[in-house]
Design an enzyme around this catalytic site. Sequence first.
Site, PDB file in Angstrom:
ATOM      1  N   CYS A 151      -6.998   4.332  -4.598  1.00 49.81           N
ATOM      2  CA  CYS A 151      -6.444   4.145  -3.207  1.00 49.81           C
ATOM      3  C   CYS A 151      -5.048   3.789  -2.949  1.00 49.81           C
ATOM      4  O   CYS A 151      -5.647   2.029  -2.864  1.00 49.81           O
ATOM      5  CB  CYS A 151      -8.024   3.856  -2.326  1.00 49.81           C
ATOM      6  SG  CYS A 151      -7.426   3.559  -0.529  1.00 49.81           S
ATOM      7  N   VAL A 152      -4.692   4.442  -1.654  1.00 49.52           N
ATOM      8  CA  VAL A 152      -3.303   3.274  -1.549  1.00 49.52           C
ATOM      9  C   VAL A 152      -4.068   2.084  -0.646  1.00 49.52           C
ATOM     10  O   VAL A 152      -2.777   1.265  -1.054  1.00 49.52           O
ATOM     11  CB  VAL A 152      -2.103   4.682  -1.244  1.00 49.52           C
ATOM     12  CG1 VAL A 152      -3.110   5.407  -0.172  1.00 49.52           C
ATOM     13  CG2 VAL A 152      -0.888   4.017  -0.923  1.00 49.52           C
TER      14      VAL A 152
END
Lengths: 130, 119
Positions: free
Chosen positions: B78-79
């Site tokens: 997840c960024v």
Amino acid sequence: MHEEDEFGESGVVKRFMYVNRKAPYGTIYALECLEMILIAAAFDQDVSVVFADDGVYQLKKGQDTKAVNMKNFSPTYRALDDYDVEKIYVEKESLEARGLSADDLVIPVEVVAAADLVEIMAAQDVVLSS
Amino acid sequence: MKFGILVNEGPFTHQASDTAYQFTKAALEKGHEIHRVFFYHDGVNNANKLSEPQSDDRNLVRLWSDLGKEHDLDLVVCVAAALRRGIKDEILAEGFHISGLGQLIESGIQADRLVVFGD
């Protein structure tokens, strides 16, 4: 956004439930879980949110986080309504054990007994807990 | 069955990632499909190739990476969770890539079961 198009085309709507069981500060779970909830809602899924155990403190009115040097993110829960997240359940036993009532919370919620919550949970497609 | 896997803890403080790895490996051995493995919260630390466990410890970053290569797994970090923890493209182990939380929602939609591993 590319992803949004992808989902929009598929048109599949599933029932996503997010179970919040941890206090709002002390660990990052509550904040990052809220980010997950908002994304699921943005993708037009059928989202419901549960607050249980110390998770009920996430919704407590009047949070003052200055002394712990953290951002008070409790106002963000009010955005759930804008994202059409309207199924918000708080476990009755958890609330009572902490001397709280629905009036103490920053958003309107449905207070549900643990036994009834079980049935709501069983009806979901995806349950995410943190 | 088609599984989505969510890993919410890093490789050391909790057992969650080990259990997720064993589950994923066992599911693949039984002929199931893994739609995606999504790393969230401290789970993003599973993608850090700079991690150097002691030589007699298992190396979970490498194990995930190898399993990913072997089975062509979609290992997504997840960024938002990654950036705040300093996990960036230049330190990603082979096979991992960074993307948005939408990938997790998509996995919830596409998979028959989304299995969450966390504390």
